[in-house]
Scaffold this active site. Structure first.
Site, PDB file in Angstrom:
ATOM      1  N   ASP A 167     -20.205 -10.976 -20.574  1.00  8.19           N
ATOM      2  CA  ASP A 167     -18.929 -10.312 -20.894  1.00  8.19           C
ATOM      3  C   ASP A 167     -19.111  -8.805 -20.688  1.00  8.19           C
ATOM      4  O   ASP A 167     -18.692  -7.988 -21.503  1.00  8.19           O
ATOM      5  CB  ASP A 167     -18.502 -10.626 -22.338  1.00  8.19           C
ATOM      6  CG  ASP A 167     -19.545 -10.177 -23.377  1.00  8.19           C
ATOM      7  OD1 ASP A 167     -19.164  -9.986 -24.551  1.00  8.19           O
ATOM      8  OD2 ASP A 167     -20.730 -10.003 -23.029  1.00  8.19           O
ATOM      9  N   HIS A 179     -29.228  -5.724 -27.085  1.00 10.77           N
ATOM     10  CA  HIS A 179     -29.241  -7.143 -27.468  1.00 10.77           C
ATOM     11  C   HIS A 179     -29.512  -8.073 -26.279  1.00 10.77           C
ATOM     12  O   HIS A 179     -30.446  -8.862 -26.292  1.00 10.77           O
ATOM     13  CB  HIS A 179     -27.879  -7.528 -28.063  1.00 10.77           C
ATOM     14  CG  HIS A 179     -27.509  -6.726 -29.261  1.00 10.77           C
ATOM     15  ND1 HIS A 179     -28.053  -6.937 -30.515  1.00 10.77           N
ATOM     16  CD2 HIS A 179     -26.631  -5.707 -29.401  1.00 10.77           C
ATOM     17  CE1 HIS A 179     -27.517  -6.084 -31.374  1.00 10.77           C
ATOM     18  NE2 HIS A 179     -26.650  -5.319 -30.729  1.00 10.77           N
TER      19      HIS A 179
HETATM   20  O1  RIB Z   1     -23.856  -9.169 -30.817  1.00 17.69           O
HETATM   21  C1  RIB Z   1     -24.296  -8.612 -29.606  1.00 17.69           C
HETATM   22  C2  RIB Z   1     -23.609  -9.252 -28.444  1.00 17.69           C
HETATM   23  O2  RIB Z   1     -22.218  -8.958 -28.490  1.00 17.69           O
HETATM   24  C3  RIB Z   1     -24.083  -8.713 -27.085  1.00 17.69           C
HETATM   25  O3  RIB Z   1     -23.965  -9.734 -26.124  1.00 17.69           O
HETATM   26  C4  RIB Z   1     -23.102  -7.626 -26.786  1.00 17.69           C
HETATM   27  O4  RIB Z   1     -22.943  -7.410 -25.383  1.00 17.69           O
HETATM   28  C5  RIB Z   1     -21.842  -8.200 -27.339  1.00 17.69           C
HETATM   29  O5  RIB Z   1     -21.307  -9.079 -26.359  1.00 17.69           O
HETATM   30 CA    CA Z   2     -22.808  -9.348 -24.052  1.00 15.19          CA
END
Ligand code: RIB
Ligand code: CA
Length: 307
Positions: free
Chosen positions: A9, A232
């Site tokens: 995303d 992340h």
């Molecule tokens: O919680 C972190 C996730 O949420 C990661 O994938 C960040 O890009 C958002 O999509």
């Molecule tokens: Ca993400």
């Protein structure tokens, strides 16, 4: 070289994961999903990523909304109104072939060879499983950035209980995690432990990553007083690169799909028999609950640094 598909995303930390993954593995396609940003914007961003790094990787467009819950807002406050830190004019369009079909056809053509890395809400993956249940048997591995299990106090970033990707489509996440697909979950328990500073990003000399991170870093300074960010999604690639840097437990996992804990990922905490066991006969998935922070940071920054 290991073949991977990244389902994203694409927001800022997704871009770090895409860059890292494309440097280490054979990235055969990028599929987009509604999450940080609407799916058309994610598609434009993925195409722009490929243009910036001169990568001939095809982008495919996926789900524009969750399986069943009402759509929730994008994360423009963190990733900027364009999902890439409002750092560039993006000339790319959002035209693309279907992401779900691409994932199905790729795994069908090469059973046991494709690793799918899901770094956004799991809507596309749930649709793949609905249309092609054999995905569970034929995908080499599904690595998911998502969920939170409380290690180091990390229980959620969208509510007290829920991590963003699972929160955005809890029904999809529950469907995927209840399947027999070989899954490794890379949750906030480990992703929040690896914080990259603005100075460390500067030292990569990667102008694209430096520029798109500025907005995210400003958010981090305002929110937490810290001039750095959790990357992340990049930890899914770090896990694939060297799983030995992660402590893993094996547990079946479900998702709470409504109420105040909607989006919470849960595992059996007691061996006590239960007449209504929601984990009965479920596959135990690998769940990362700790990480060698220094080794993961070193590996990430070394690989991202342009010489
Ligand atoms: O919680 C972190 C996730 O949420 C990661 O994938 C960040 O890009 C958002 O999509
Ligand atoms: Ca993400």
């Amino acid at each position: 070289m290991r073949k991977i598909i990244i389902d994203t995303d694409i927001g800022v930390d997704d871009a770090f994961a895409l860059r890292y993954g494309s440097l280490l593995f054979d990235l055969i396609g990028i599929t987009t999903v509604d999450g940080n940003v609407p799916v058309d914007m994610a598609t434009k961003n993925a195409k722009f990523f490929c243009k910036i790094y001169k990568k001939n990787i095809k982008v495919y467009k996926g789900a524009s909304r969750p399986l069943s819950i009402k759509p929730t807002p994008p994360s423009f406050d963190i990733h900027g109104s364009d999902g890439l830190g409002q750092a560039y004019e993006n000339p790319c369009d959002a035209k693309a072939d279907n992401a779900v079909n691409f994932i199905i056809e790729s795994v069908k053509r090469a059973p046991g060879e494709i690793t799918v890395i899901a770094i956004g809400p799991l809507t596309n993956i749930a649709m793949v499983l609905n249309l092609y249940p054999d995905f569970a048997k034929e995908v080499k591995e599904l690595i998911i950035m998502g969920g939170a299990f409380g290690t180091h106090g990390h229980t959620g970033n969208m509510s007290n209980f829920a991590e963003f990707n699972v929160f955005k489509d809890p029904n999809a996440a529950d469907l995927v995690l209840s399947s027999s697909t070989p899954i490794t979950i890379v949750p906030l328990d480990v992703t929040n432990e690896v914080q990259i500073t603005a100075d460390e990003i500067q030292k990569t000399h990667d102008d694209f990553l430096i520029n798109i991170s500025k907005f995210y870093l400003d958010f981090s300074i305002k929110q937490k007083g810290f001039n750095g960010m959790a990357v992340h999604d990049a930890l899914t690639i770090a896990y694939l690169k060297n799983p030995d840097n992660f402590k893993v437990i094996k547990k079946p996992c479900r998702v709470i799909t409504d109420g105040i804990a909607a989006g919470q990922t849960v595992i059996p905490l007691s061996a006590a028999p239960s007449s209504n066991n929601c984990f009965k006969d479920l596959t135990a998935h690998k769940i990362c609950i700790d990480v060698n922070v220094d080794a993961v940071k070193q590996g990430l920054l070394e690989t991202l640094t342009l010489v």
